[in-house]
Structures are given as C-alpha cells and as structure tokens.
Design an enzyme around this catalytic site. Structure first.
Site, short mmCIF file in Angstrom:
data_model
loop_
_atom_site.label_atom_id
_atom_site.label_comp_id
_atom_site.label_asym_id
_atom_site.label_seq_id
_atom_site.Cartn_x
_atom_site.Cartn_y
_atom_site.Cartn_z
N GLU A 1 0.77 -1.17 -0.14
CA GLU A 1 -0.16 -0.07 0.04
C GLU A 1 0.88 1.44 -0.07
O GLU A 1 0.31 2.25 0.39
CB GLU A 1 -1.02 -0.08 1.11
CG GLU A 1 -2.38 -0.33 0.88
CD GLU A 1 -2.56 -1.79 0.60
OE1 GLU A 1 -1.76 -2.66 1.01
OE2 GLU A 1 -3.65 -2.29 0.07
N TYR B 1 3.52 2.13 2.06
CA TYR B 1 4.13 2.47 3.31
C TYR B 1 5.56 2.17 3.41
O TYR B 1 6.05 1.66 2.18
CB TYR B 1 3.43 1.54 4.54
CG TYR B 1 1.92 2.05 4.80
CD1 TYR B 1 1.42 3.47 5.07
CD2 TYR B 1 0.79 1.32 4.39
CE1 TYR B 1 0.13 3.98 5.05
CE2 TYR B 1 -0.36 1.82 4.66
CZ TYR B 1 -0.65 2.98 4.99
OH TYR B 1 -2.09 3.31 4.96
N ARG C 1 2.40 -8.51 4.23
CA ARG C 1 1.86 -8.08 3.34
C ARG C 1 2.52 -7.51 2.13
O ARG C 1 3.14 -6.25 2.22
CB ARG C 1 0.78 -7.26 3.98
CG ARG C 1 -0.43 -6.71 3.08
CD ARG C 1 -1.63 -6.28 3.55
NE ARG C 1 -2.77 -6.09 2.61
CZ ARG C 1 -3.61 -5.57 2.74
NH1 ARG C 1 -3.84 -4.79 3.89
NH2 ARG C 1 -4.61 -5.27 1.76
N HIS D 1 -1.46 3.71 -1.82
CA HIS D 1 -2.61 4.59 -1.55
C HIS D 1 -2.50 5.79 -2.69
O HIS D 1 -3.76 6.48 -2.95
CB HIS D 1 -2.41 5.12 -0.36
CG HIS D 1 -2.98 4.15 1.02
ND1 HIS D 1 -3.96 3.17 0.68
CD2 HIS D 1 -2.49 3.88 1.99
CE1 HIS D 1 -4.08 2.60 1.68
NE2 HIS D 1 -3.32 2.76 2.43
N GLN E 1 -18.80 4.68 3.00
CA GLN E 1 -19.68 5.71 3.44
C GLN E 1 -18.97 5.89 4.91
O GLN E 1 -18.91 6.80 5.49
CB GLN E 1 -20.96 5.84 3.17
CG GLN E 1 -21.01 6.27 1.73
CD GLN E 1 -22.48 6.37 1.40
OE1 GLN E 1 -22.97 5.76 0.62
NE2 GLN E 1 -23.31 7.19 1.97
FE1 SF4 Z 1 -17.72 0.16 4.81
FE2 SF4 Z 1 -19.90 -1.01 5.63
FE3 SF4 Z 1 -19.92 0.25 3.35
FE4 SF4 Z 1 -18.76 -2.17 3.66
S1 SF4 Z 1 -20.99 -1.51 3.83
S2 SF4 Z 1 -17.85 -0.37 2.28
S3 SF4 Z 1 -17.90 -1.85 5.67
S4 SF4 Z 1 -19.49 1.34 5.27
#
Ligand code: SF4
Ligand code: NAP
Length: 678
Positions: free
Chosen positions: A170, A172, A220, A258, A345
């Site tokens: 990613e 880092y 990773r 990222h 979200q």
């Molecule tokens: Fe994030 Fe929940 Fe949306 Fe999945 S469903 S992307 S865990 S907010």
C-alpha cells in the site's frame, strides 16, 4: 457435516501451521478504525474483536501499530513499543482466544505517508497525497527501524498475540523502499533490486530471530504497486520467494499504493478483480497466500480457493458489515450475511476525514458496547410507515426484540432510495443490502403491506402502540420558470426509467445524486463489472510485465452515450461533497466521458429550446433534450403532522426526519438506536 462445509469446503478447511491451527480460511483483514481514540476504548476494542472471534473469523488482524513515533500514521495513531501498557492488548487477545479464535497484530510503519512533521522515507521525495516532506532515513536509522519492528513483534508476542503481520504494501515504508523511483538511495538499502528489498527481508529475519519458530509471521506484500516505478511481476515473484526464505509463514497481498490513481476497493471495482496479481504470488511460493480486495461473499472466496488462486481470503470491511460472516458461512446461512456493499461511506470516508469508522449496513460496528440489545420488557404492536432503509432497519431490530411489527409501504416494492442507488453503474452491490433486508424481514415474520399508503385516520383506528414515520424524502424541485415543461424531469424519473432521456442533457445540481445520474446516463461499460474491461479502462497491465503493473489507457477512453452538462450555483469545485474515497473515481469517469461542468450558474427558464441560464453572469442557452433536476431533497413528513393534529405521537426517522445530506448511514443508525429504546 454442516451445509456450509458441503458448499464451501475450501473456505472452511482448517490450516495447520505445525504450531498453530486456524479453524478456517477466512481472515479478518487489518482496518484502521480510530476506536482507540474514543472513550472506554479498551472495552470497545475488546468487544469489537471478541464478537468477530465469536463469529468464527479464522484469523483476525488488528489495525496497524507503529513500531516507533516516526512510523505513526498520525500523531494520535496506535503505537506498540516498550513503554506501551499492555492491559488492552491482553484483554483483546484473551477475549479472542476464549472464543476459539486467533489474532495477529499488524505492524505498520507509515513512512512518507505519515501525517506529521517527523515523517521519514527512503528519500526526501514527498508523497502526492501528503503535505509533509519526509526526511531521508540514514543507514543506521534503517537498521534501528528494523530492530524497532522486531521489538514490537516481541512485545506483541508477550501480549498474547499469535503472530504479527508486517505491513509491506500500500505504499508504506517497506513498500516505498522497493520502488526504484522513490528509493534512489546509494547505500546498502537502495540501487539494485536486491538492495531495495533488503529492508523487508532483514525485517523478517529480525522478527523471526527474536520471536522464534512458533509465532506466526505474516508479510503483506504489494502484489501490484499500480504506480510508476513500481515493481514488475517478475520482481514481485522473486521478492515473495525471498520473503519465504527469510522466514515468513503466510503472505498476505496488498493491491496498489494509496497514491495510485486507480480504484482498488470501491464498489465500482469488480469482485476479485485483482485475482491475476494474487495468483501470481501464489505461483511463486510454497507458503500459503491470502487473497484480498473486493471479496465480499463466501461464494467468491470459495471459488478463489477451490481454483487454487490463494489459500486464504482476507475480508476487512465484510467483517465490519457482519461479524458473523464466518459462522453463517459454516452454518450454510450465507443468504443471511449482511454483505459489505463497498460504499466506504461509514468506514474509509470517515477515516479519511479524521472520524471513527463504523459501517453503513451495520451501525453496531465499532459501537458494540452502545448497542447492547435485550428483549423488550413488554411486547408492543408497532406500525412502521415507509419501507426504505430507515423503516426496514427499525422493523428488523424491533422485531428481534420481540415486538409485533407491521411495515407499510406505499409503492410496490421495498427499498426506497436504495432502489435508485442500485441501478447506478458501480453501485449494484446495493442489491445485496436489499437481499439481506428481505431475508431478515421474512425470517422475523414481519408483516409487510406493499401498495398501502397508510393515512393518519387508519393508524388512529387500528390502535397501534407506537407509530414510526420513515416516509423518506421527495426530490426538491426548485422554482425555475418552466419546471412544468416536459423537458424538466427529476432524478427519480431518470433512475426509475419513467422517462426516456434524450442525447443532450443538462443536470441541475452537482452533488452525489447529480454525479450518480450522470454515470447512469453515460451508460458506463463497466456496468457489467467485468474485470477485463475494468482493468483496461484504468490502464492496468494484467500480464504484470511492466513496472507497477501499469499500461497506457487506450484512447479515446470512453464513448459516452450522451452529451452531458452539469451545473451548480456555487462557484467552488463540483463534486466537493462526494465521498472522499469514491468521489475522485466519479470525477475521473466524468472527465474521461467529456462531461462539461459549469459553476456559478443561475437558472432563468426551461422551454422548448432547452435550459436558459447564466454562467458567472454570462447568459447561455443549453440546447438540451432534458434538464434533470438533482437539487437535493425535502423531508416527507405530512403523515407525522397529520398524526400530531389528531393528538397522536409518533417517532420520525431517516430522511423524513432530516433530508439534508440524505444519508443511509445516518438513517440506519438512527433507526437501530431508536428500536433499542422501545
Ligand atoms: Fe464500509 Fe460498511 Fe460500506 Fe462495507 S458496507 S464499505 S464496511 S460502510
Ligand atoms: P446534495 O449533495 O446536497 O446536492 C444538491 C445539489 O443541488 C448541489 O449541487 C446544489 O448546488 C444544488 N441545489 C441545491 N438546492 C438547489 C436549488 N434550490 N436550486 C438549484 N440547485 C440546487 O444532494 P444530492 O445530490 O441529492 O445528494 C444527497 C446526499 O446523498 C449527499 O449529501 C450524499 O451524502 C449522498 N450521496 C452521495 C454520493 C457519493 O458520494 N458518491 C452519491 C449519491 C448520494 P448549488 O446549491 O451550488 O446549486
């Protein structure tokens, strides 16, 4: 044998490392949640991991812990060093082990992505996503960083963890060293490929030397960097082989730095789109490999393992969405899994805006101790009016507590605004939320009355104990002369297919819905979520022969079905309110499709000629076939007012309560919390 084992034999097969046996192949991937910054952090974190272990995750990876202060992601990010009080760690590891699970601590040195003045890197080349310029580590400091990481692994071992995951992807610190473009050092850690991977190899050797043979070391690896000057496929394979030789037991895969301008985990990325890069690692080594990114169903996980693409699957967000993912898989109840819809979200978008993560479809995520559910003291008859996310979430939670629920929906189907979201290209995962809602409503025996527009008088005469108003929103139609002209339509008309839209379109409003409507009208070829087309659109080289796995984007990138102009009154950048982790993808799509953005607009009228407006004061006529209004929403709360007039109390939730920034995250959270109080 349970149904689950018959259907998902590869996913449910234990794995024996000789010193440790994991109960299945489902790994809860590491997630940065910021839970440690909240009140009652120890309780929250312990409960967060405990219930996921109880839900039978095969292996849990914690969020990243820095090995020293320079490596902190941000100044209040978690650190594990000799000064750390291990009480919370011991509580977590004990809770997980009591539930029969295993847990490894992720060690993450943020490198030049660290958002503070002490950030360091291989060189002073600043990351495009960070305003802080890194200080180049000296050779001695690199050796001491290796010791810090090894020391953190030892402390983790003392705290009861079963292993560590060394974050090497990613973009880092460890990953930065592997890039010839970023790592232009001339000492033993820069220059040749062998020198660039030396930091990672020496780190693994040091961890192994200090933690012994009975402590799980996961690395990773960046399976594809997706940046200019990243590793080529042959280099990645050789790196994987050398990591194995250095003592890694299990290789996890990371996809893209990222800073890469390519979506890797949004819902517009096809499921398992990165299989080619993961398989490439798998073929290079004989130790087990974990597949990651956009795997959100047991079917997809089983397919990857059964076909030999990997040995484990990592699912981070899916375990936020449903802590019982693995248990439900084992019990053959996959249809009851609350699937992660990849919306970002409530998880990533919150993390990127310095808030604490949760989950849209599961508001309990990270808030477990706030949602202790107990059976209702007395059973009530409750009417829920409105079958959108708020109404359904309330109905489910309330029925679970023992109440008798009748859910009224005026239209012919449940879902409300979700039905609009799910038809937008790249948002078809919303179908999974609807599936989950339907399954739960059925299981709980909730009475659903479709095509039933319920009136206040009916609710009064039926004698419900409680009434929940979840009647949602209506599209705001601004007062522009000509709004009654057939060219003027709302976004609902478009997304429900009620109106056939012409080839030239103006969209009034450049918020989330405006962009969604534009995507819908462009007829995105990605609609089919076909991996090959996704990779080609974003310039990814599935042969992995080029540096970073990039190739030129074929041009012209996109053949739009329509000519679209988006307008807003504000003079700022359009799309500024879009989700942080997904907005840039939508904006890139619009750019490619040649969508015109006009700001500082005033709207004069809509007539046979099209939309008459002024842009920054200069009059313009947009000769369009349709003007789609995406100007926000207004609460529909007439029923609550009518009930109040009859002297009846009600609870108003979701969009009916607050239409501003119409938000399914807030609606589901509010509905679930209310249900726990009645
Ligand atoms: Fe994030 Fe929940 Fe949306 Fe999945 S469903 S992307 S865990 S907010
Ligand atoms: P929104 O984001 O508030 O956008 C409304 C748009 O309409 C703005 O561009 C606004 O710009 C314009 N507008 C507002 N009042 C107006 C008026 N009276 N006349 C003319 N234009 C007006 O609302 P939305 O697009 O309906 O989205 C609702 C919510 O859904 C968002 O807040 C977001 O949370 C969510 N959502 C997000 C996404 C995503 O992030 N990808 C996708 C879909 C939905 P001006 O005021 O400058 O004209």
């Amino acid at each position: 044998m349970s149904n689950g084992v018959q259907r998902y034999p590869s996913l449910l097969k234990p794995y024996d490392f000789g010193f440790l046996t994991l109960r299945n192949r489902m790994v809860m991937g590491a997630m940065h949640t910021r839970l440690e910054t909240m009140d009652r952090a120890q309780e929250r974190l312990t409960e967060f991991y405990r219930i996921r272990a109880r839900g039978e995750a095969g292996l849990i990876l914690t969020g990243g812990f820095a090995p020293n202060t320079e490596g902190l992601m941000e100044s209040d990010a978690p650190l594990l060093d000799v000064n750390t009080d291990l009480t919370v760690h011991r509580a977590i590891t004990e809770a997980v082990h009591t539930e029969g699970g295993h847990i490894a601590l992720q060690i993450l040195h943020a490198g030049r992505y660290a958002k503070h003045a002490q950030c360091v890197g291989p060189t002073e080349i600043r990351a495009p996503i960070n305003s802080f310029v890194p200080r180049a580590l000296t050779t001695e400091e690199i050796w001491s960083t290796i010791q810090d990481i090894a020391q953190t692994a030892v402390i983790a071992q003392h705290a009861g963890y079963d292993g560590v995951e060394i974050m090497g992807s990613e973009g880092y610190l460890l990953n930065e060293f592997t890039s010839a473009r970023i790592n232009t050092r001339e000492d033993e850690f820069g220059g040749s490929f062998e020198a660039r991977i030396k930091l990672s190899i020496e780190t693994v050797k040091a961890v192994r030397a200090l933690t012994g043979d009975r402590f799980l070391i996961i690395f990773r690896i960046s399976a594809i960097d997706l940046i200019e000057g990243g590793m080529t496929g042959p280099e990645t394979a050789e790196f994987a082989r050398q990591l194995q030789a250095a003592g890694v037991h299990l290789l996890n895969t990371g996809i893209g730095w990222h800073e890469a301008p390519i979506p890797t985990i949004a819902s517009s990325v096809p499921r398992a789109a990165w299989r080619f890069a993961i398989e490439h690692i798998k073929h290079a080594v004989s130790i087990p490999v974990i597949a990651s990114n956009r795997i959100n169903t047991p079917e997809m996980g089983e397919q990857l393992l059964a076909e030999g693409a990997a040995d484990f699957v990592s699912m981070a967000r899916p375990f936020l969405a449903d802590p019982d993912f693995a248990r439900k898989t084992r019990e053959g109840r996959a249809d009851q899994i609350n699937t992660c819809i990849g919306c970002n979200q409530a998880c990533l978008d919150r993390i990127f805006t310095e808030r604490v993560a949760s989950c849209m479809v599961n508001p309990r995520a990270g808030r477990e101790i706030e949602f202790m559910s107990a059976p209702a003291a007395s059973q009530k008859r409750i009417a829920v009016v409105g079958g959108g996310p708020a109404g359904i979430a309330f109905a489910i939670e309330s029925a679970q507590r023992g109440h008798s629920i009748t859910l009224f929906e005026a239209s012919a189907s449940l879902g409300g605004q979700l039905n609009l979201a799910r038809v937008v290209p790249g948002k078809s995962e919303f179908n999974e939320l609807l599936r989950y809602f339907h399954v739960r409503l059925f299981e709980l025996g909730i009475r659903v009355e479709l095509n039933h527009r319920v009136h206040a008088s009916e609710l009064q005469s039926t004698g419900f104990d409680e009434v929940i108003i979840a009647t949602g929103v209506s599209a705001r139609m601004p007062e522009i002369p000509g709004m009654d002209h057939p060219k003027a339509v709302s976004y609902i008309d478009v997304l429900t297919g009620r109106v056939q839209i012409g080839a030239h379109v103006a969209i009034i409003g450049a918020g989330g819905i405006g962009f969604d409507v534009a995507e819908f009208l462009l007829g995105d070829p990605q609609d089919a979520l076909e991996p090959a087309s996704f990779l080609s659109t974003w310039g990814v080289d599935p042969t992995l022969s080029s540096a970073g796995g990039l190739r030129a984007i074929p041009g012209p990138a996109r053949q739009p079905k329509r000519q679209i102009t988006m307008l807003q009154r504000k003079t700022g950048k359009p799309g500024s309110t879009l989700g942080k982790s997904t907005g840039w993808i939508l904006k890139a799509n619009m750019r490619r499709a040649g969508v015109k953005m006009l700001t500082g607009a005033t709207y004069e009228k809509i007539d046979d000629q099209g939309l008459h407006c002024a842009i920054q004061g200069i009059p313009q006529l947009l000769e369009v076939d349709h003007v789609v209004i995406c100007a926000g929403q207004e609460s529909q709360r007439a029923l609550a007012d009518a009930l109040a007039a009859l002297g009846m109390a009600s609870h108003v939730i979701g969009g009916a309560h607050l239409a501003t920034e119409l938000d399914a995250v807030r609606a589901i959270d509010q509905a679930t919390r209310l249900a726990l109080t009645i």
